[in-house]
Design a protein around this motif. Sequence first.
Motif, PDB file in Angstrom:
ATOM      1  N   GLN B   1       0.844  -1.186   0.000  1.00  0.00           N
ATOM      2  CA  GLN B   1       0.000   0.000   0.000  1.00  0.00           C
ATOM      3  C   GLN B   1       0.888   1.248   0.000  1.00  0.00           C
ATOM      4  OE1 GLN B   1       0.852  -1.806   2.420  1.00  0.00           O
ATOM      5  NE2 GLN B   1       0.747  -0.815   4.413  1.00  0.00           N
ATOM      6  N   ILE B   2       0.328   2.308  -0.510  1.00  0.00           N
ATOM      7  CA  ILE B   2       1.082   3.559  -0.615  1.00  0.00           C
ATOM      8  C   ILE B   2       1.198   4.206   0.753  1.00  0.00           C
ATOM      9  CG2 ILE B   2       1.047   5.893  -1.567  1.00  0.00           C
ATOM     10  CD1 ILE B   2      -0.455   4.641  -4.001  1.00  0.00           C
ATOM     11  N   GLN B   3       2.417   4.584   1.113  1.00  0.00           N
ATOM     12  CA  GLN B   3       2.661   5.242   2.392  1.00  0.00           C
ATOM     13  C   GLN B   3       3.708   6.334   2.227  1.00  0.00           C
ATOM     14  OE1 GLN B   3       3.650   1.837   5.092  1.00  0.00           O
ATOM     15  NE2 GLN B   3       2.072   2.736   6.393  1.00  0.00           N
ATOM     16  N   LEU B   4       3.520   7.400   2.975  1.00  0.00           N
ATOM     17  CA  LEU B   4       4.539   8.434   3.127  1.00  0.00           C
ATOM     18  C   LEU B   4       4.826   8.523   4.619  1.00  0.00           C
ATOM     19  CD1 LEU B   4       3.134  11.253   0.778  1.00  0.00           C
ATOM     20  CD2 LEU B   4       4.806   9.490   0.238  1.00  0.00           C
ATOM     21  N   VAL B   5       6.042   8.192   5.005  1.00  0.00           N
ATOM     22  CA  VAL B   5       6.405   8.178   6.414  1.00  0.00           C
ATOM     23  C   VAL B   5       7.446   9.264   6.668  1.00  0.00           C
ATOM     24  CG1 VAL B   5       7.372   6.831   8.308  1.00  0.00           C
ATOM     25  CG2 VAL B   5       5.917   5.717   6.604  1.00  0.00           C
ATOM     26  N   GLN B   6       7.070  10.191   7.534  1.00  0.00           N
ATOM     27  CA  GLN B   6       7.944  11.323   7.815  1.00  0.00           C
ATOM     28  C   GLN B   6       8.766  11.099   9.076  1.00  0.00           C
ATOM     29  OE1 GLN B   6       4.453  14.348   6.586  1.00  0.00           O
ATOM     30  NE2 GLN B   6       6.442  15.355   6.857  1.00  0.00           N
ATOM     31  N   SER B   7       9.824  11.867   9.218  1.00  0.00           N
ATOM     32  CA  SER B   7      10.707  11.767  10.366  1.00  0.00           C
ATOM     33  C   SER B   7      10.021  12.325  11.619  1.00  0.00           C
ATOM     34  CB  SER B   7      12.022  12.500  10.079  1.00  0.00           C
ATOM     35  OG  SER B   7      11.769  13.786   9.561  1.00  0.00           O
ATOM     36  N   GLY B   8      10.711  12.260  12.738  1.00  0.00           N
ATOM     37  CA  GLY B   8      10.117  12.586  14.019  1.00  0.00           C
ATOM     38  C   GLY B   8      10.138  14.068  14.368  1.00  0.00           C
ATOM     39  N   PRO B   9       9.492  14.413  15.469  1.00  0.00           N
ATOM     40  CA  PRO B   9       9.403  15.823  15.879  1.00  0.00           C
ATOM     41  C   PRO B   9      10.776  16.416  16.161  1.00  0.00           C
ATOM     42  CG  PRO B   9       8.645  14.380  17.624  1.00  0.00           C
ATOM     43  CD  PRO B   9       8.847  13.522  16.432  1.00  0.00           C
ATOM     44  N   GLU B  10      10.844  17.738  15.991  1.00  0.00           N
ATOM     45  CA  GLU B  10      12.104  18.452  16.160  1.00  0.00           C
ATOM     46  C   GLU B  10      11.904  19.649  17.090  1.00  0.00           C
ATOM     47  OE1 GLU B  10      15.014  17.663  14.767  1.00  0.00           O
ATOM     48  OE2 GLU B  10      14.556  16.426  12.986  1.00  0.00           O
ATOM     49  N   LEU B  11      12.872  19.865  17.955  1.00  0.00           N
ATOM     50  CA  LEU B  11      12.891  21.048  18.815  1.00  0.00           C
ATOM     51  C   LEU B  11      14.200  21.779  18.520  1.00  0.00           C
ATOM     52  CD1 LEU B  11      11.894  22.841  21.119  1.00  0.00           C
ATOM     53  CD2 LEU B  11      12.954  21.232  22.719  1.00  0.00           C
ATOM     54  N   LYS B  12      14.077  22.999  18.036  1.00  0.00           N
ATOM     55  CA  LYS B  12      15.246  23.758  17.617  1.00  0.00           C
ATOM     56  C   LYS B  12      15.225  25.163  18.216  1.00  0.00           C
ATOM     57  CE  LYS B  12      17.048  20.715  14.752  1.00  0.00           C
ATOM     58  NZ  LYS B  12      18.413  20.149  14.945  1.00  0.00           N
ATOM     59  N   LYS B  13      16.410  25.773  18.233  1.00  0.00           N
ATOM     60  CA  LYS B  13      16.522  27.166  18.686  1.00  0.00           C
ATOM     61  C   LYS B  13      16.498  28.096  17.473  1.00  0.00           C
ATOM     62  CE  LYS B  13      19.074  26.461  22.989  1.00  0.00           C
ATOM     63  NZ  LYS B  13      18.551  25.128  23.230  1.00  0.00           N
ATOM     64  N   PRO B  14      16.084  29.323  17.685  1.00  0.00           N
ATOM     65  CA  PRO B  14      16.125  30.299  16.578  1.00  0.00           C
ATOM     66  C   PRO B  14      17.527  30.381  15.993  1.00  0.00           C
ATOM     67  CG  PRO B  14      14.871  31.185  18.408  1.00  0.00           C
ATOM     68  CD  PRO B  14      15.469  29.905  18.902  1.00  0.00           C
ATOM     69  N   GLY B  15      17.591  30.446  14.660  1.00  0.00           N
ATOM     70  CA  GLY B  15      18.877  30.521  13.973  1.00  0.00           C
ATOM     71  C   GLY B  15      19.433  29.178  13.563  1.00  0.00           C
ATOM     72  N   SER B  17      19.147  25.151  12.028  1.00  0.00           N
ATOM     73  CA  SER B  17      18.560  24.547  10.830  1.00  0.00           C
ATOM     74  C   SER B  17      17.921  23.214  11.185  1.00  0.00           C
ATOM     75  CB  SER B  17      19.628  24.320   9.759  1.00  0.00           C
ATOM     76  OG  SER B  17      20.180  25.526   9.309  1.00  0.00           O
ATOM     77  N   VAL B  18      17.007  22.789  10.329  1.00  0.00           N
ATOM     78  CA  VAL B  18      16.364  21.494  10.520  1.00  0.00           C
ATOM     79  C   VAL B  18      16.151  20.848   9.156  1.00  0.00           C
ATOM     80  CG1 VAL B  18      13.971  22.350  10.405  1.00  0.00           C
ATOM     81  CG2 VAL B  18      14.494  20.303  11.727  1.00  0.00           C
ATOM     82  N   LYS B  19      16.261  19.534   9.130  1.00  0.00           N
ATOM     83  CA  LYS B  19      15.990  18.783   7.905  1.00  0.00           C
ATOM     84  C   LYS B  19      15.033  17.670   8.250  1.00  0.00           C
ATOM     85  CE  LYS B  19      18.411  16.543   4.027  1.00  0.00           C
ATOM     86  NZ  LYS B  19      19.748  16.179   3.506  1.00  0.00           N
ATOM     87  N   ILE B  20      13.896  17.656   7.563  1.00  0.00           N
ATOM     88  CA  ILE B  20      12.921  16.614   7.809  1.00  0.00           C
ATOM     89  C   ILE B  20      12.747  15.793   6.546  1.00  0.00           C
ATOM     90  CG2 ILE B  20      11.767  17.931   9.608  1.00  0.00           C
ATOM     91  CD1 ILE B  20       9.649  18.771   7.751  1.00  0.00           C
ATOM     92  N   SER B  21      12.411  14.530   6.718  1.00  0.00           N
ATOM     93  CA  SER B  21      12.354  13.615   5.591  1.00  0.00           C
ATOM     94  C   SER B  21      10.968  13.027   5.410  1.00  0.00           C
ATOM     95  CB  SER B  21      13.385  12.498   5.765  1.00  0.00           C
ATOM     96  OG  SER B  21      13.045  11.693   6.871  1.00  0.00           O
ATOM     97  N   TYR B  94       4.714  20.164   9.427  1.00  0.00           N
ATOM     98  CA  TYR B  94       5.027  20.155   7.991  1.00  0.00           C
ATOM     99  C   TYR B  94       4.640  18.795   7.427  1.00  0.00           C
ATOM    100  CZ  TYR B  94       7.481  24.467   8.925  1.00  0.00           C
ATOM    101  OH  TYR B  94       7.775  25.762   9.308  1.00  0.00           O
ATOM    102  N   PHE B  95       3.818  18.842   6.388  1.00  0.00           N
ATOM    103  CA  PHE B  95       3.353  17.629   5.729  1.00  0.00           C
ATOM    104  C   PHE B  95       3.986  17.515   4.350  1.00  0.00           C
ATOM    105  CE2 PHE B  95      -0.070  16.500   8.573  1.00  0.00           C
ATOM    106  CZ  PHE B  95      -0.578  17.698   9.062  1.00  0.00           C
ATOM    107  N   CYS B  96       4.341  16.288   3.962  1.00  0.00           N
ATOM    108  CA  CYS B  96       4.603  16.007   2.552  1.00  0.00           C
ATOM    109  C   CYS B  96       3.338  15.366   1.989  1.00  0.00           C
ATOM    110  CB  CYS B  96       5.803  15.093   2.365  1.00  0.00           C
ATOM    111  SG  CYS B  96       5.692  13.467   3.163  1.00  0.00           S
ATOM    112  N   ALA B  97       3.122  15.552   0.703  1.00  0.00           N
ATOM    113  CA  ALA B  97       1.929  15.003   0.064  1.00  0.00           C
ATOM    114  C   ALA B  97       2.252  14.682  -1.386  1.00  0.00           C
ATOM    115  CB  ALA B  97       0.768  15.985   0.137  1.00  0.00           C
TER     116      ALA B  97
END
Lengths: 107, 117
Positions: B1-15, B17-21, B94-97
């Motif tokens: 079946q078709i699935q899009l599985v994203q990475s986990g939650p992120e906690l960051k400080k201002p300034g 960077s973050v990369k989500i998959s 943030y969602f991917c679709a």
Amino acid sequence: DIQMTQSPASLSASLEEIVTITCQASQDIGNWLAWYQQKPGKSPQLLIYGATSLADGVPSRFSGSRSGTQYSLKISRLQVEDIGIYYCLQAYSAPYTFGAGTKLELK
Amino acid sequence: QIQLVQSGPELKKPGESVKISCKASGYTFTDYAMHWVKQAPGKGLKWMGWINTYTGKPTYADDFKGRFVFSLEASASTANLQISNLKNEDTATYFCAREGIPTLDYWGQGVMVTVSS
């Protein structure tokens, strides 16, 4: 950019009631209109695509219609599991734009 | 079946960077474009742009030009969203679709990014 004006912003209805939500496009988008249902903490689920086509697995009480640049989502007999927020999306041209959403609650 | 599985939650400080998959399965990754959608807490959905998964060419909505980068790891059927110089207003899910025909048909579960000092 194409604007999608969705109404109402919120709606309270009783079980088995007929519910209608509308989206008005600011210009012609043909049938490039979809409807989504979103429940708290979940991703949007596709209900209707191509303005009138029912997505796989969606109950037949959901239907979509089009009159010119006005699009409607109708729930023929509201059920408890239909509670959530509904969004329209135009995918006619970039930037794609969503309606502001309709929060559907039980009366 | 078709699935899009994203990475986990992120906690960051201002300034920072973050990369989500967003890892796709159940279909040929390069046959369908991937879109990104932002949802701030308690707010509606906002389209960020899309990436052509065959050519790798990204297209950004005006509000997401500059600090936002869409990329691919096509061999891993994965689309990525990187946000640099994070600001408080980037706090959102943030969602991917996937873009099927003729709309966004399958969505990831979403990634909550929190920016806080």
